[in-house]
Design a protein around this motif. Structure first.
Motif, PDB file in Angstrom:
ATOM      1  N   ARG A 199       0.904  -1.365  -0.332  1.00 30.52           N
ATOM      2  CA  ARG A 199      -0.255  -0.003   0.523  1.00 30.52           C
ATOM      3  C   ARG A 199       0.542   1.324  -0.187  1.00 30.52           C
ATOM      4  NH1 ARG A 199      -4.573   0.406   4.364  1.00 30.52           N
ATOM      5  NH2 ARG A 199      -4.914   2.184   2.574  1.00 30.52           N
ATOM      6  N   ASP A 253     -11.794   1.150   5.779  1.00 26.87           N
ATOM      7  CA  ASP A 253     -10.929   1.271   7.129  1.00 26.87           C
ATOM      8  C   ASP A 253     -10.758  -0.115   7.367  1.00 26.87           C
ATOM      9  OD1 ASP A 253     -11.921   3.746   6.435  1.00 26.87           O
ATOM     10  OD2 ASP A 253     -13.749   3.872   8.678  1.00 26.87           O
ATOM     11  N   ASP A 256      -7.653  -0.510   7.114  1.00 28.75           N
ATOM     12  CA  ASP A 256      -6.097   0.883   8.362  1.00 28.75           C
ATOM     13  C   ASP A 256      -5.713  -0.266   9.063  1.00 28.75           C
ATOM     14  OD1 ASP A 256      -6.205   2.740   6.024  1.00 28.75           O
ATOM     15  OD2 ASP A 256      -7.770   3.179   6.609  1.00 28.75           O
ATOM     16  N   ARG A 257      -7.000  -0.844   9.474  1.00 25.76           N
ATOM     17  CA  ARG A 257      -7.431  -1.564  11.299  1.00 25.76           C
ATOM     18  C   ARG A 257      -6.253  -2.816  10.734  1.00 25.76           C
ATOM     19  NH1 ARG A 257     -13.002   0.298  11.467  1.00 25.76           N
ATOM     20  NH2 ARG A 257     -13.109  -2.282  10.632  1.00 25.76           N
ATOM     21  N   THR A 259      -3.487  -3.622   9.038  1.00 23.82           N
ATOM     22  CA  THR A 259      -2.562  -3.048   9.163  1.00 23.82           C
ATOM     23  C   THR A 259      -1.515  -1.908  10.222  1.00 23.82           C
ATOM     24  OG1 THR A 259      -2.978  -0.711   7.595  1.00 23.82           O
ATOM     25  CG2 THR A 259      -2.475  -3.406   6.087  1.00 23.82           C
ATOM     26  N   SER A 260      -2.404  -1.659  10.673  1.00 24.60           N
ATOM     27  CA  SER A 260      -2.236  -0.813  12.396  1.00 24.60           C
ATOM     28  C   SER A 260      -0.912  -1.550  12.560  1.00 24.60           C
ATOM     29  CB  SER A 260      -3.332  -0.667  12.895  1.00 24.60           C
ATOM     30  OG  SER A 260      -3.246   0.100  13.926  1.00 24.60           O
TER      31      SER A 260
END
Length: 285
Positions: A199, A253, A256-257, A259-260
């Motif tokens: 990403r 989202d 995003d979570r 790969t947090s």
């Protein structure tokens, strides 16, 4: 029948290990390729659109959705195996230009001899390392790059870094897509790092996989779809939900979570993917 299947079985030493071609007892003309005991490909010589492995069906679903049905594509396959997906693309998108990179020359010759693919001047197989093929490929020359590369049951380290991902992005057309098979298990350290890494250069991404694998409950395959435009999430979601083994799609989202806290991987600190648990693979003999 068991004796006949054993007699039909092909076992050869290739450059990267011990290759076995095992006939499928349930489908005439179908074979599974194993390398050092790990299943690598399943091919139906009579029907290239039959895809036995669920992660390959998910890769194929993504390919189906990147352009209108039947429209030819330019596809670069990193990792060849028994050429399951290239055969599928040739059958579903006639006229497509495909390049296949496979590092194991002896394996290519075994597959060419035992599981020959239809003659097609637009489908070419090159015996070369996947990263080297990328480096020698001109900018913006492919609609799709598919990565399904394993040494044994692990993805090599040099195909996991941001430098590698940047090469993938370079050879993709602006609206092109990167599709990758990520094999991982709890706690999904490798998969999270790979999604974060890809990403950084291809920011629009989604994941398709079994719910238990996505939640980090068991080892399995996740398919990453990444590009510069919004992925076809609604269509992928429908395809995944309607599969023989239903899966789910992680997008927006949720990615995003997922790969947090995961760090990008660079060449200097890259390692291969985590190996599968002992005894995971079994194929009917």
């Amino acid at each position: 029948m068991g004796r006949k299947r054993a007699a039909d079985r092909v076992v050869e030493q290739v450059d990267t290990g011990r290759a076995e071609l095992v006939p499928d007892p349930d489908r005439a003309g179908s074979w599974t390729l194993l390398l050092d005991g790990a299943p690598q490909s399943h091919v139906d010589l009579t029907d290239p659109t039959h895809l036995e492995f669920e992660y390959v069906r998910r890769l194929a679903a993504a390919v189906d959705l990147v352009a209108p049905p039947g429209e030819p594509l330019r596809v670069l396959h990193l990792g060849g195996g028994a050429l399951t997906l290239p055969r599928y693309v040739s059958a579903t998108r006639p006229g497509s230009t495909q390049r296949v990179s496979e590092v194991d020359g002896a394996l290519v010759e075994l597959v060419r001899r035992a599981l020959p693919w239809p003659s097609d001047a637009r489908l070419r197989v090159r015996v070369q390392d996947a990263r080297a093929v990328l480096t020698s490929t001109r900018d913006a020359s492919f609609d799709v790059v598919v990565a399904d590369v394993f040494a044994g049951a692990r993805t090599p380290a040099h195909l996991t870094s941001v430098e590698y991902a940047a090469e993938v992005a370079r050879v993709l057309r602006p609206a092109g897509w990167y599709l990758a098979n990520l094999a991982d298990g709890p706690p999904l350290r490798y998969a999270r790092g790979q999604v974060a890494t890809v990403r950084s250069v291809l920011p629009q991404a989604c994941l398709v996989g079994d719910a238990a694998v996505l939640r980090g409950r068991r080892y399995g395959n996740l398919v990453l779809m990444a590009g510069r435009t919004t992925p076809p999430v609604p269509e992928l979601t429908r395809r995944a939900a309607g599969d023989w083994f239903p899966g789910r799609v992680v997008a927006g989202d949720e990615v995003d979570r997922f790969t947090s806290g995961a760090a990008m991987v660079r060449d200097a600190d890259a390692t291969g993917s985590d190996p599968p648990p002992p005894g995971l693979f079994s194929v009917r003999r």
